[in-house]
Write an enzyme that holds these catalytic residues in place. Sequence first.
Site, PDB file in Angstrom:
ATOM      1  N   ILE A  66     -16.679  11.767  31.947  1.00  0.00           N
ATOM      2  CA  ILE A  66     -18.022  11.577  31.377  1.00  0.00           C
ATOM      3  C   ILE A  66     -18.895  12.761  31.765  1.00  0.00           C
ATOM      4  CG2 ILE A  66     -20.060  10.090  31.236  1.00  0.00           C
ATOM      5  CD1 ILE A  66     -18.295   7.769  32.187  1.00  0.00           C
ATOM      6  N   ARG A  91     -15.286   3.006  23.803  1.00  0.00           N
ATOM      7  CA  ARG A  91     -13.865   3.393  23.690  1.00  0.00           C
ATOM      8  C   ARG A  91     -12.967   2.706  24.702  1.00  0.00           C
ATOM      9  NH1 ARG A  91     -17.298   6.381  21.662  1.00  0.00           N
ATOM     10  NH2 ARG A  91     -16.910   7.775  19.878  1.00  0.00           N
ATOM     11  N   HIS A 134     -18.759  21.126  34.862  1.00  0.00           N
ATOM     12  CA  HIS A 134     -17.551  20.477  35.386  1.00  0.00           C
ATOM     13  C   HIS A 134     -16.865  19.616  34.325  1.00  0.00           C
ATOM     14  CE1 HIS A 134     -15.436  18.073  38.698  1.00  0.00           C
ATOM     15  NE2 HIS A 134     -14.971  19.284  38.731  1.00  0.00           N
TER      16      HIS A 134
HETATM   17  N1  LIG Z   1     -16.178  14.026  36.916  1.00  0.00           N
HETATM   18  C1  LIG Z   1     -14.971  13.414  36.669  1.00  0.00           C
HETATM   19  C2  LIG Z   1     -13.839  13.675  37.431  1.00  0.00           C
HETATM   20  N2  LIG Z   1     -13.897  14.560  38.455  1.00  0.00           N
HETATM   21  C3  LIG Z   1     -12.897  14.584  39.511  1.00  0.00           C
HETATM   22  C4  LIG Z   1     -11.662  15.424  39.145  1.00  0.00           C
HETATM   23  O1  LIG Z   1     -10.881  14.780  38.138  1.00  0.00           O
HETATM   24  C5  LIG Z   1     -10.777  15.610  40.381  1.00  0.00           C
HETATM   25  O2  LIG Z   1     -10.318  14.342  40.818  1.00  0.00           O
HETATM   26  C6  LIG Z   1     -11.530  16.288  41.512  1.00  0.00           C
HETATM   27  O3  LIG Z   1     -12.047  17.519  41.037  1.00  0.00           O
HETATM   28  C7  LIG Z   1     -10.630  16.532  42.741  1.00  0.00           C
HETATM   29  O4  LIG Z   1      -9.532  17.351  42.391  1.00  0.00           O
HETATM   30  N3  LIG Z   1     -12.674  13.055  37.167  1.00  0.00           N
HETATM   31  C8  LIG Z   1     -12.597  12.140  36.133  1.00  0.00           C
HETATM   32  O5  LIG Z   1     -11.524  11.555  35.901  1.00  0.00           O
HETATM   33  N4  LIG Z   1     -13.699  11.876  35.369  1.00  0.00           N
HETATM   34  C9  LIG Z   1     -14.894  12.499  35.605  1.00  0.00           C
HETATM   35  O6  LIG Z   1     -15.883  12.221  34.881  1.00  0.00           O
HETATM   36  C1  LIG Z   2     -16.964  15.304  34.393  1.00  0.00           C
HETATM   37  C2  LIG Z   2     -17.558  15.555  35.714  1.00  0.00           C
HETATM   38  O1  LIG Z   2     -16.989  16.202  36.559  1.00  0.00           O
HETATM   39  C3  LIG Z   2     -18.959  15.108  35.906  1.00  0.00           C
HETATM   40  O2  LIG Z   2     -18.961  13.696  35.876  1.00  0.00           O
HETATM   41  C4  LIG Z   2     -19.506  15.586  37.230  1.00  0.00           C
HETATM   42  O3  LIG Z   2     -20.884  15.423  37.140  1.00  0.00           O
HETATM   43  P1  LIG Z   2     -21.821  16.698  37.431  1.00  0.00           P
HETATM   44  O4  LIG Z   2     -21.498  17.699  36.330  1.00  0.00           O
HETATM   45  O5  LIG Z   2     -23.238  16.167  37.321  1.00  0.00           O
HETATM   46  O6  LIG Z   2     -21.466  17.206  38.799  1.00  0.00           O
END
Ligand SMILES: Nc1c(NC[C@H](O)[C@H](O)[C@H](O)CO)[nH]c(=O)[nH]c1=O
Ligand SMILES: CC(=O)[C@@H](O)COP(=O)(O)O
Length: 154
Positions: free
Chosen positions: A81, A126, A87
Site C-alpha cells: 500500500i 481487492r 518505497h
Molecule cells: N511497505 C510495505 C512493505 N514493506 C516491507 C518490505 O516488504 C520488506 O519486508 C522490508 O523492506 C524488509 O526487507 N511490505 C509489504 O508487503 N507491503 C507494504 O506496503
Molecule cells: C509500500 C511501503 O513500503 C509503504 O507502505 C511504506 O510507507 P512510507 O513510504 O510512508 O514509508
Amino acid sequence: MKVIEGVFDGKGLKFAIVVSRFNSFFSEKLLEGALDALKRHNVEEENIDVFKVPGAFEIPFITKKLIKKDYDAIIALGVVIRGETYHFEVVANEVSKGVAQINIESNIPVTFGVVTSETLEQSIDRSGAKAGNKGFEAAMAAIEMANLNKQLKE
Ligand SMILES: Nc1c(NC[C@H](O)[C@H](O)[C@H](O)CO)[nH]c(=O)[nH]c1=O
Ligand SMILES: CC(=O)[C@@H](O)COP(=O)(O)O
C-alpha cells in the site's frame, strides 16, 4: 485446431502459498480466499503448505527455494500500500519482477496475488469486497496452470 487449457480440478495437486504478513489485515483475507478456492476445487488439505514471510519484498526469496520442491504450483500473496515515500515503487516493482523472473526459470507456475494499491479502500476492495479477492483469483490461476503444465509434461 487444438485448444489446450488447464481444468479447474485440483485433486492430487500440491500447492505452496507464500504470503507476506505486512498489512496482514488484508493479506490474511487473501490467504483465506486462496484456501477457499483450493479446497472448493478438490485440493486436499494435506496438499497445501503455507509459508509466511515478513513483507512482499521477501516473497521471491522463499519462492525461489520452493520451486525446487515437488509442488505443482506456487501462489504468491501480499499487500503493498502506497505510503509517503518512493518505497512503494521499490517494493511493488521488486516483488513483481522477482516472481516473474522465477516463473521464467522454473518448471512450475508461480501465480501473482500481490495487491499493489494506492489507498486502503483499494486494498479492501481487492481482498474480498467489490473487486473480488485477489487471493482466490491467484489460486484459481494456480490450479489451471498446474493442470496445463501437467499436460505439457506428458
Ligand atoms: N511497505 C510495505 C512493505 N514493506 C516491507 C518490505 O516488504 C520488506 O519486508 C522490508 O523492506 C524488509 O526487507 N511490505 C509489504 O508487503 N507491503 C507494504 O506496503
Ligand atoms: C509500500 C511501503 O513500503 C509503504 O507502505 C511504506 O510507507 P512510507 O513510504 O510512508 O514509508
